[in-house]
Design an enzyme around this catalytic site. Structure first.
Site, short mmCIF file in Angstrom:
data_model
loop_
_atom_site.label_atom_id
_atom_site.label_comp_id
_atom_site.label_asym_id
_atom_site.label_seq_id
_atom_site.Cartn_x
_atom_site.Cartn_y
_atom_site.Cartn_z
CB VAL A 143 -4.87 -7.67 -11.06
CG1 VAL A 143 -3.93 -7.88 -12.24
CG2 VAL A 143 -6.29 -8.11 -11.41
CE LYS A 193 -11.94 -3.32 -17.02
NZ LYS A 193 -11.49 -4.50 -16.29
CE LYS A 225 -13.13 -5.73 -20.09
NZ LYS A 225 -13.87 -6.65 -19.18
#
Lengths: 451, 451
Positions: free
Chosen positions: B32, B122, B222
């Site tokens: 990412v 997260k 999440k």
């Protein structure tokens, strides 16, 4: 260790609760306006906690103040017919009048007075959006309008703020509930367009004058807003090519059903090499496509972006409370900015992208001719298609073996062709040439086929 | 008349282009991180126009600087192993290290130094979110984390900003791509969990240590973030009840398929009268339900709010470029705030909502027993269910007439019951009582059935 107590004691402090409330003026108290007022009044404490400062509905402007007496949460002493006074004496003005003439006047006056504006008015923004965005930026106030496209769906804000690090290449969606309801009813009940429309009007699902919906202009307004925000360039209603659903017949629907497809009115905007395009048209969609199961007043929008790839947003596209949810979300956002002494991002239309010519985009088309069958018919039609360079992907001559065509005495058959991808101008010229053949009668039906 | 020229000349002015760039520091240059760097560097001019001021990648911290040589868009002179230096010498810090220990240290140090933070972490937010939100608010900086739930899907921002005028009552979604891929493969290929997991690991779709995904902890992280933001109260990973997919067998999948259902791992958060609940569990979903067609790395989240009613968000939940799209969207948002000299809304957790007890929510369950069939079996089992007050909605004893049960010599049959809505504790006690009957063998399977 999470400092739980410190966190839970936050929110609105006593000092903040005593702060001067942010004044909210509401222009228009119809279905959406009354629900907007309800959410603001009934959730007063919640909203104050989320904003960090109280907000107060200080003015409601409407043509007939008696109308608001039905809404017990609206304090009658703040109701007035003096719209300009509410527009220019509020910190936040909610414009729910509709239309483009007086709405533009009041919105610009509100901005000029230093108020931020929240509106659900897609026609206004599709026509005067760039002017209004520029006026808001020049004055240093906010303009938010989540409810203008997709009703309750948080879509424009994500497009404007979340996808801002990406390059949006196309968007495609069902953005008009009235036409979606009509096409649903035609599909389920096998009725003709006119009959379903009358029924929808009787039930309040279609307006007394349904032109804006059924001719595709409402969806076109939304397409213009989507393209402007997604592509950072000015796209107005005049740039949108529009085809409504008034030509869709029960035969079109029956043919679609027989092939496991449904017909949906789509708004499609693209930013390709040929330029920006914004279009509204009815299209054939495979019954397994996610958009095929979007029914009634629900809306759904697909977005394709270079890095994010495919996204979909789905929810209620109409109705008082759902639309009010989006309006009040905008009001809270603007109020937070006012409490913080700043504004949200402006809408910089920094690109001067050309508009793509109508024949730049290619699609598969399904064409249905009414024919008087005799030997050589298919060959003659296929020859016309070949002559125009339109390649045929499939033919079906047995969908409905016989039916009466208006103005034609004998029995006619349907001949249905699906083309490979071609441009619309060539397709329409080809259809015109076929239509001139002596065994072809009635009106042809032309529908795009969604990939 | 729309003043087109004025509008199109807007965007970034010469003066703005010469303004000091906003310094962006990147912690972590993996899948990412490298894509995030690419979007920031390659879209430099576009982003400057959208922000109104240039941004510049001024530091990249990673454990092995050699790793970044693969990415030609990263200027090697700004790569360092000194993470703290990047964390405390940037205007915006992007945290993509992962984990909760060092990530927390660097994020808090960045905030303390006056930087705004963008993260996709997260686990960090599910554990220390309230502490970090409070620290950011106290320091007057932004904390954004769109990529932490749903990858590329603009979901947390709409929840935090668009639905802020409404009352969110529940959210339910598929938020873990690895388990979704494994369940898909088990369904399509009829394989056992272990075999599919090994294959997924070989293909890079599952981690070498897959525990966090397959035991449901990733989805639970999440769920904690969703509940915190949606209900304005502190919900951490410790508040989430978690059940993964490691007990799902090929027989469970076969039974589901036979009944036109699929098994999906769901994150479910609710704010009801009994309090707030956050749960992760595999559930049986009708094959026509929209979530049934969410495959592979795609995520989808349903939201129910009082005024907006039903909403759905869908898109890629993982992958370098999609996740980077969300990260860079946050970076642009934060940069706009910095350019405007203000911050976005804080995350006020102003409610101290109690957590609902585990038996507060009722659901239908599908229970599968392995039995040694003989007369009276069904009566005995039905009696146990009745004794516990659990009403049976349907029974199926013929799904798979014979199979071998581990540790049991004879032939066994499957007996499958679906209950009416009941609470989990009662259900599990009932199953335990049935399991003690002498003709019941093997391990029972218990799955919730989604309405």
């Amino acid at each position: 260790m999470v400092p739980k107590i410190a966190v839970q004691q936050k929110g609105i402090s006593v000092a903040d609760q005593n702060a001067t409330p942010i004044r909210v003026g509401l222009l228009g108290a119809g279905t959406v306006g009354s629900q907007t007022a309800r959410l603001i009044v009934e959730q007063k404490d919640e909203l104050a906690a989320r904003i960090g400062r109280p907000i107060e509905l200080t003015g409601v402007a409407c043509l007939d103040p008696k109308e608001t007496e039905r809404f017990p949460w609206i304090d009658q002493s703040i109701v007035t017919t003096d719209t300009m006074s509410v527009a220019t004496n509020s910190d936040i003005v909610i414009e729910l009048i509709g239309g483009t003439t007086v709405a533009r006047k009041f919105v610009l006056a509100a901005i000029e007075s230093g108020a931020s504006v929240v509106t659900a008015n897609k026609a206004l923004l599709a026509k005067y959006g760039p002017e209004i965005y520029a006026a808001a930026e020049a004055k240093g106030v906010d303009i938010y309008f989540e409810a203008a496209v997709g009703g309750a769906i948080p879509f424009l804000r994500p497009l404007r703020e979340s996808l801002v690090g990406d390059k949006v290449t196309s968007m495609l969606g069902i953005v008009n509930g009235t036409t979606n309801y009509i096409l649903d009813e035609m599909t389920v009940k096998g009725l003709q367009f006119d009959d379903v429309l009358k029924d929808a009007q009787a039930k309040g699902y279609a307006e007394a004058d349904p032109t804006g919906d059924i001719e595709g202009y409402d969806a076109a307004n939304k397409a213009a807003i989507m393209a402007t925000l997604g592509f950072h360039t000015s796209v107005t209603i005049d740039d949108v090519s529009v085809e409504g659903i008034t030509n869709i017949t029960a035969d079109d629907i029956a043919a679609a059903t027989a092939e496991h497809k449904v017909i949906k009115l789509l708004a499609v905007v693209e930013n390709g090499e040929a330029g920006v395009s914004a279009r509204v048209y009815p299209a054939l969609i495979d019954e397994n496509h996610p958009l095929a199961s979007v029914h009634g007043s629900f809306n759904a929008i697909f977005v394709k972006a270079e890095a994010a790839d495919d996204l979909m947003f789905y929810g209620r596209g109409a109705g008082g409370a759902p639309t009010a949810s989006a309006v009040v979300g905008d009001v809270v956002t603007v109020a937070r900015h006012i409490a913080a002494g700043c504004t949200g991002p402006s809408i910089p239309l920094y690109k001067d992208l050309k508009k793509a010519p109508i024949n730049a985009s290619k699609a598969a088309f399904a064409v249905r001719f009414l024919i008087h069958d005799k030997p050589g018919v298919l060959a003659a039609i296929a020859t016309e298609f070949a002559r125009n360079g339109v390649s045929i992907n499939g033919v079906n001559q047995d969908l409905k073996p016989s039916l009466k065509a208006p103005g034609y005495d004998g029995e006619v058959q349907q001949l249905r062709l699906v083309t490979h991808a071609t441009d619309e101008i060539t397709l329409r010229e080809t259809v015109k040439a076929v239509q001139a053949l002596d065994f072809v009668t009635g009106q042809p039906s032309i529908l795009r086929v969604l990939d």
